[in-house]
Design an enzyme around this catalytic site. Structure first.
Site, PDB file in Angstrom:
ATOM      1  CG  ASP A   8      -2.009   0.967   1.226  1.00 11.95           C
ATOM      2  OD1 ASP A   8      -3.145   0.580   1.518  1.00 11.95           O
ATOM      3  OD2 ASP A   8      -1.737   2.141   0.929  1.00 11.95           O
ATOM      4  CG  ASP A 109      -3.609   3.639  -3.303  1.00 13.76           C
ATOM      5  OD1 ASP A 109      -4.422   2.824  -3.766  1.00 13.76           O
ATOM      6  OD2 ASP A 109      -3.852   4.364  -2.325  1.00 13.76           O
ATOM      7  CD  GLU A 110      -5.434  -0.884  -1.468  1.00 13.73           C
ATOM      8  OE1 GLU A 110      -5.819  -2.061  -1.548  1.00 13.73           O
ATOM      9  OE2 GLU A 110      -6.116   0.026  -0.982  1.00 13.73           O
TER      10      GLU A 110
END
Length: 358
Positions: A8, A109-110
């Site tokens: 993350d 973002d992950e």
DNA sequence: TCTGGGGTCCTAGGACCC
DNA sequence: TCTGGGGTCCTAGGACCC
């Protein structure tokens, strides 16, 4: 043993903007909408300095500027975030050849990384070194024996949020959650802490006396199936027990649908304007469908009337097509099935692809 | 707090068919 | 003819996530 790592990126959008605007370091920065807090839009990301003023994602920009008048407001620049994200995912995929790692992207973002290793902490450490070295972006890593536990573990890896009172967050950048420590870490927490349980479901569970993760874990799947749905009910119990998919899927993601929507600066009162907006969106969606290289099987239209009532209508196409004129004409047909009630705040158009059920 | 935009999946009711 | 039961598709809406 097979491990799942959930990566993350920290403050992703704000971090990307700071790389482009280093002079903004330390200042309250709010990214979202058109970057104009007098227009409709919500906060996509607030920098830590802006959060000090109570600004958080999802908050209307108008509210954000009231709370933090000195903040720098920037428009969301999706192509820039996509490019930055792709750079990070490439770094993660770089662990494939050496570590047999597989990457499943979960948004900008992950990502989940799956690997068979005796040293998941070592792999997490190398990811936390390599990503910033290659991209100047930092990240936290959750380690788990399945996707759910890895995902939740990341919450404990992040620096403690100011307003969470340090609720057990360790914030060392890495945290591990497995069958061994699931109950001790999660048992007393509210069901809302589970990935997949939101405010509505947590309230429904609470009505049935299920407030904590442990209570949910000890729930009766059949009873919940009757109350909450044949599939969702038992699934919630599984979530309470920390159970989920174990294997990370590395196959490229295939979109099920593509859509565009627009909230107008001022509500539209003339239906002709609504039709023009829908036609415009339909042409954009048709271009997206063409770019996708797969025909659309179905189109849907969404209308949000003032003040905030949302309705949807949809239609299956006579046959799957990528033809812009057909898509546009069908969208306008569907649009005209709406009851015109109030001024229109938003119009959305979505195309669904042929379902490729494996 | 007058509430974005891009998605996914599940549910339930009705149509329709055998 | 007064009425079963299963399967599948279509559609609208809801919940959730990033």
């Amino acid at each position: 043993m097979y491990w799942v790592l959930h990566v993350d990126l920290d403050q992703f959008i704000a971090a990307v903007e700071l790389l482009r605007h280093p002079e903004l370091a330390g200042r309250p920065v709010v990214v979202g909408g058109h970057g104009d807090p007098t227009r409709r839009g919500v906060v996509a990301t607030a920098s830590y300095a802006a959060r000090e003023f109570g600004v958080h994602s999802g908050m209307p920009l108008r509210t954000a500027v009231r709370r933090c008048p000195d903040a720098v407001f920037l428009p969301a620049d999706n192509p820039a975030y996509e490019a930055a994200s792709e750079g990070v995912m490439a770094v993660l995929r770089g662990f494939g050849p050496t570590d047999g790692a597989v990457v499943e992207v979960m948004g900008w973002d992950e990502a989940f990384v799956g690997a068979t290793t005796d040293d998941p902490e070592g792999l997490a450490r190398r990811i936390r070194e390599e990503v910033p070295e290659q991209t100047q972006l930092t990240c936290c890593v959750g380690i788990g024996d399945n996707l759910l536990r890895a995902k939740i573990a990341t919450e404990f890896a992040k620096p403690p949020a100011r307003d969470d009172g340090g609720a057990g967050a360790v914030g060392t950048g890495t945290f591990s959650l497995t069958a061994q420590n699931w109950d001790v870490v999660m048992g007393d927490r509210p069901t809302r802490a589970l990935w997949g349980i939101g405010a509505k479901t947590a309230a429904k569970l609470a009505e049935r006396g299920l407030h904590t993760v442990r209570e949910l874990a000890n729930g009766e799947p059949a009873a919940l199936a009757a109350d909450l749905g044949p599939s969702l009910g038992p699934w919630y119990v599984q979530l309470g027990r920390g159970l989920s998919r174990v294997q990370v899927r590395g196959e490229p993601w295939l979109a099920r649908s593509r859509g565009r929507e627009e909230t107008f600066a001022a509500d539209l009162t003339d239906w002709a304007d609504v039709r023009a907006a829908a036609a415009d969106l339909a042409r954009k969606v048709a271009a997206d469908v063409v770019a996708e290289g797969r025909p659309a099987a179905r189109v849907g239209v969404k209308v949000r009337f003032a003040p905030f009532t949302t309705r949807t209508r949809s239609a299956t196409l006579a046959e799957p097509t990528s033809d812009a004129a057909t898509i546009e004409a069908t969208v306008l047909d569907v649009l005209d099935r709406f009851t015109r009630r109030r001024p229109v705040r938003l119009v959305g158009v979505r195309a669904e692809f042929v379902t490729t059920d494996e």
